[in-house]
Design an enzyme around this catalytic site. Structure first.
Site, PDB file in Angstrom:
ATOM      1  CB  SER A   1       8.115 -67.532  75.251  1.00 23.04           C
ATOM      2  OG  SER A   1       7.619 -68.591  76.006  1.00 23.04           O
TER       3      SER A   1
ATOM      4  CE  LYS B   1       5.430 -64.857  75.814  1.00 23.10           C
ATOM      5  NZ  LYS B   1       5.610 -63.900  76.871  1.00 23.10           N
TER       6      LYS B   1
ATOM      7  CG  HIS C   1       3.565 -68.695  73.584  1.00 22.49           C
ATOM      8  ND1 HIS C   1       3.579 -68.259  74.900  1.00 22.49           N
ATOM      9  CD2 HIS C   1       4.367 -69.777  73.554  1.00 22.49           C
ATOM     10  CE1 HIS C   1       4.360 -69.049  75.607  1.00 22.49           C
ATOM     11  NE2 HIS C   1       4.859 -69.980  74.813  1.00 22.49           N
ATOM     12  CG  ASN C   2       1.615 -65.486  76.972  1.00 26.40           C
ATOM     13  OD1 ASN C   2       2.564 -66.233  76.733  1.00 26.40           O
ATOM     14  ND2 ASN C   2       1.789 -64.294  77.479  1.00 26.40           N
TER      15      ASN C   2
ATOM     16  CD  GLU D   1       2.273 -70.260  79.379  1.00 27.20           C
ATOM     17  OE1 GLU D   1       3.093 -69.827  78.548  1.00 27.20           O
ATOM     18  OE2 GLU D   1       2.198 -69.814  80.539  1.00 27.20           O
TER      19      GLU D   1
HETATM   20  P1  NDP Z   1       9.006 -56.542  85.738  1.00 28.52           P
HETATM   21  O1  NDP Z   1       7.924 -56.664  84.754  1.00 28.52           O
HETATM   22  O2  NDP Z   1       8.728 -56.857  87.146  1.00 28.52           O
HETATM   23  O3  NDP Z   1       9.607 -55.050  85.645  1.00 28.52           O
HETATM   24  C1  NDP Z   1      10.637 -54.640  86.485  1.00 28.52           C
HETATM   25  C2  NDP Z   1      11.642 -53.802  85.723  1.00 28.52           C
HETATM   26  O4  NDP Z   1      11.008 -52.698  85.083  1.00 28.52           O
HETATM   27  C3  NDP Z   1      12.683 -53.215  86.676  1.00 28.52           C
HETATM   28  O5  NDP Z   1      13.919 -53.179  86.026  1.00 28.52           O
HETATM   29  C4  NDP Z   1      12.114 -51.831  86.911  1.00 28.52           C
HETATM   30  O6  NDP Z   1      13.075 -50.913  87.314  1.00 28.52           O
HETATM   31  C5  NDP Z   1      11.615 -51.501  85.536  1.00 28.52           C
HETATM   32  N1  NDP Z   1      10.656 -50.412  85.544  1.00 28.52           N
HETATM   33  C6  NDP Z   1       9.409 -50.428  86.052  1.00 28.52           C
HETATM   34  N2  NDP Z   1       8.809 -49.238  85.859  1.00 28.52           N
HETATM   35  C7  NDP Z   1       9.716 -48.453  85.217  1.00 28.52           C
HETATM   36  C8  NDP Z   1       9.692 -47.138  84.722  1.00 28.52           C
HETATM   37  N3  NDP Z   1       8.598 -46.372  84.843  1.00 28.52           N
HETATM   38  N4  NDP Z   1      10.787 -46.666  84.100  1.00 28.52           N
HETATM   39  C9  NDP Z   1      11.876 -47.430  83.971  1.00 28.52           C
HETATM   40  N5  NDP Z   1      11.963 -48.694  84.404  1.00 28.52           N
HETATM   41  C10 NDP Z   1      10.888 -49.205  85.013  1.00 28.52           C
HETATM   42  O7  NDP Z   1      10.305 -57.388  85.274  1.00 28.52           O
HETATM   43  P2  NDP Z   1      10.432 -58.795  84.572  1.00 28.52           P
HETATM   44  O8  NDP Z   1      11.886 -58.978  84.351  1.00 28.52           O
HETATM   45  O9  NDP Z   1       9.666 -59.838  85.275  1.00 28.52           O
HETATM   46  O10 NDP Z   1       9.709 -58.595  83.161  1.00 28.52           O
HETATM   47  C11 NDP Z   1      10.131 -57.651  82.203  1.00 28.52           C
HETATM   48  C12 NDP Z   1       9.202 -57.740  81.010  1.00 28.52           C
HETATM   49  O11 NDP Z   1       9.284 -59.062  80.463  1.00 28.52           O
HETATM   50  C13 NDP Z   1       7.726 -57.511  81.341  1.00 28.52           C
HETATM   51  O12 NDP Z   1       7.098 -56.910  80.245  1.00 28.52           O
HETATM   52  C14 NDP Z   1       7.198 -58.919  81.521  1.00 28.52           C
HETATM   53  O13 NDP Z   1       5.807 -59.002  81.309  1.00 28.52           O
HETATM   54  C15 NDP Z   1       7.981 -59.648  80.445  1.00 28.52           C
HETATM   55  N6  NDP Z   1       8.147 -61.082  80.644  1.00 28.52           N
HETATM   56  C16 NDP Z   1       8.357 -61.586  81.893  1.00 28.52           C
HETATM   57  C17 NDP Z   1       8.509 -62.945  82.066  1.00 28.52           C
HETATM   58  C18 NDP Z   1       8.775 -63.502  83.423  1.00 28.52           C
HETATM   59  O14 NDP Z   1       8.790 -64.736  83.553  1.00 28.52           O
HETATM   60  N7  NDP Z   1       9.020 -62.687  84.444  1.00 28.52           N
HETATM   61  C19 NDP Z   1       8.463 -63.891  80.924  1.00 28.52           C
HETATM   62  C20 NDP Z   1       8.336 -63.241  79.650  1.00 28.52           C
HETATM   63  C21 NDP Z   1       8.150 -61.894  79.533  1.00 28.52           C
HETATM   64  P3  NDP Z   1      13.317 -50.632  88.884  1.00 28.52           P
HETATM   65  O15 NDP Z   1      14.312 -51.665  89.336  1.00 28.52           O
HETATM   66  O16 NDP Z   1      13.848 -49.264  88.921  1.00 28.52           O
HETATM   67  O17 NDP Z   1      11.993 -50.758  89.579  1.00 28.52           O
END
Ligand code: NDP
Length: 477
Positions: free
Chosen positions: A127, A181, A184-185, A188
């Site tokens: 988080s 988590k 937590h959400n 939130e």
């Molecule tokens: P995203 O959820 O937008 O995911 C993007 C990433 O996932 C990129 O690196 C992408 O690679 C990769 N990806 C997507 N599909 C595939 C696949 N089939 N195989 C391999 N790689 C893949 O990124 P975030 O950084 O926002 O979040 C990552 C995780 O963290 C998620 O589960 C999210 O819910 C969680 N999270 C996010 C928060 C936030 O504030 N953003 C806070 C807390 C948790 P490519 O570049 O090749 O597309």
């Protein structure tokens, strides 16, 4: 020399977590499905410890054993797909960590499947968004304790610190970290909605402008309400857009990514009342029905004195503002206690349902830093659970039952006013209803039981004698 940890998935979260590990002295291999991203991310980091890799084979081969592989990709199928690909390269004893917002049942399944192959799996709730990932998130790791021991030092180092303690504690087996988590959400959502209702009451019942409300929130942030969300609300209220306030220009339709939905579905599955959290989710649904709300205003607004979204029936000049601010503050605080109590009640049921061993006092401590819901009163929650460890509900603890009793008259006073005036404050009302339900050993459920027995012969118990009964109800009464 091999690297200490590898991060796969270099979007907002993965990239910043990799930098955070690197800042803390760990050598980090990085990999991303879209390879071009790897070099871009490497260039973004000024320091030494980031090592780009361009294939999964190279990535896994660059790590010291047992290997620590941190997956931070989109939740759902991408996590399974990535694990599947990794299986060609990882070995028995290696540790795969999923730090995304995965559904806890997926984490439990993955833990089992990987454990059958001798691979350790940790589902870690993370988080704090982008800034948390970069400078210190709250981390909720679940999985085998022995596996967690391989990463505990690293996780605790990169996590947020609150009152000198890391906001990272081992939660329990399999999906427990992602479960916490998820809860937590949900909390939130509730916290945000309750603050929005407080703002709406101050504005419409108190006739306060943004500057005045900003002062109120500033003062609240030096009280028992002190929290990140109160602090940012005060900053938001002061934000200008030219001569106007930006807040007044923002469309009142609230978005969501669906994480609050999981909490609610799970509460229904386990039969736990999390009405404040549910009200918060419903409020987001309703907010999106802007056009329908306008139709409703034409039909029902006049009887409430509402014209063009304004409460014309309220004469704000006659309101005792000092009193109102106190009523809203105390109502907000009780509602907040109830929202957290409901979240922890869900955790209590989950512990029984899934056979986890959760330490509620420690979980409250994790939430104190890095998280969006970080708040001073989490210290009290932690203390309350420490003192009354096996209590059924947070509101029964000495600390919080006293705090609720002290403020209850103000809460009832405010709710009766907003209900009479047609100001929607459904999350606060749910909190009040929850306390009312808990305030009476008797309830109306005797009639439900009678009705069930009447139409379905579902039987009932009696208060005057033991046993299970069915009545031949008289249709002619
Ligand atoms: P995203 O959820 O937008 O995911 C993007 C990433 O996932 C990129 O690196 C992408 O690679 C990769 N990806 C997507 N599909 C595939 C696949 N089939 N195989 C391999 N790689 C893949 O990124 P975030 O950084 O926002 O979040 C990552 C995780 O963290 C998620 O589960 C999210 O819910 C969680 N999270 C996010 C928060 C936030 O504030 N953003 C806070 C807390 C948790 P490519 O570049 O090749 O597309």
């Amino acid at each position: 020399m091999k690297n200490n940890i590898g991060v796969i998935g270099l979007s907002v979260m993965g990239k910043n977590l990799a930098f955070n590990f690197a800042d803390n002295g760990y050598k980090v291999s990085i990999f991303n499905r879209t390879i071009a991203v790897v070099d871009t991310v490497k260039r973004e980091y000024a320091g030494e410890n980031i090592y780009p890799t361009y294939s999964l084979k190279e990535f896994v081969g660059s790590l010291e054993k047992p290997r620590r592989v941190f997956i931070m990709v989109k939740s759902g199928q991408p996590v399974d797909s990535m694990i599947q690909q990794l299986l060609d390269y990882v070995e028995e004893g290696d540790i795969i960590i999923d730090g995304g917002n995965s559904y806890f049942k997926d984490t439990t399944r993955r833990t089992k499947e990987l454990s059958e192959r001798g691979i350790n799996f940790i589902g870690a709730g993370i988080s704090g968004g982008e800034e948390g990932a970069r400078f210190g998130p709250a981390i909720m790791p679940g999985g085998k304790k022995e596996a967690y021991d391989y990463v505990s030092e690293m996780f605790e180092r990169i996590s947020a610190k609150a009152y000198g303690e890391p906001c990272c504690r081992y939660i329990s087996e399999n999906g427990a970290g992602h479960y916490v988590k998820m809860v937590h959400n949900g909390i939130e959502y509730a916290d945000m909605q309750l603050i929005s209702e407080a703002y709406w009451i101050l504005k419409n019942l108190g006739g306060m402008d943004n500057k005045e409300m900003q002062e109120v929130f500033k003062a609240w942030n030096k009280s028992e309400l002190e929290s990140y969300l109160i602090e940012i609300t005060s900053n938001i209220l002061g934000e200008k857009d030219g001569d106007d306030y930006l807040l007044d220009k923002i469309l009142d339709k609230a978005s969501q990514k669906g994480t609050g939905k999981w909490t609610n579905l799970e509460a229904i599955n386990l039969g736990v009342d999390i009405s404040v959290i549910t009200s918060a989710l419903n409020a987001r649904f309703m907010s999106n029905l802007k056009d329908e709300r306008k139709i409703g205003e034409k039909l029902f607004g006049e009887s409430l004195g509402i014209y063009n979204g304004q409460f014309k029936s309220i004469d704000t000049s006659t309101i005792d503002r000092e009193l109102l601010v106190r009523l809203v503050k105390n109502s907000l605080y009780i509602s907040k206690i109830v929202a957290y109590a409901q979240g922890f009640k869900l955790l209590l049921s989950a512990q029984k349902e899934y056979g986890w061993k959760l330490n509620f006092s420690e979980i409250a401590k994790i939430f104190r830093g890095g998280c969006i819901i970080r708040a001073k009163f989490l210290n009290d929650i932690s203390d309350a659970f420490l003192k009354d460890g096996d209590i059924d509900n947070l509101i029964f603890t000495d600390i919080f039952s006293e705090e609720i009793r002290e403020r209850m008259d103000d809460f009832r006073d405010l709710m009766s006013r907003v209900v009479a005036l047609g100001i929607p404050a459904n999350a606060m009302n749910s909190a009040l209803g929850y306390i009312y339900s808990y305030s009476n050993g008797n309830s109306s459920a005797n009639l439900i039981q009678a009705q069930r027995d009447y139409f379905g012969a579902h039987t009932f118990e009696r208060i005057d004698k033991e046993g299970v009964y069915h009545n031949e109800w008289n249709n002619e009464n």
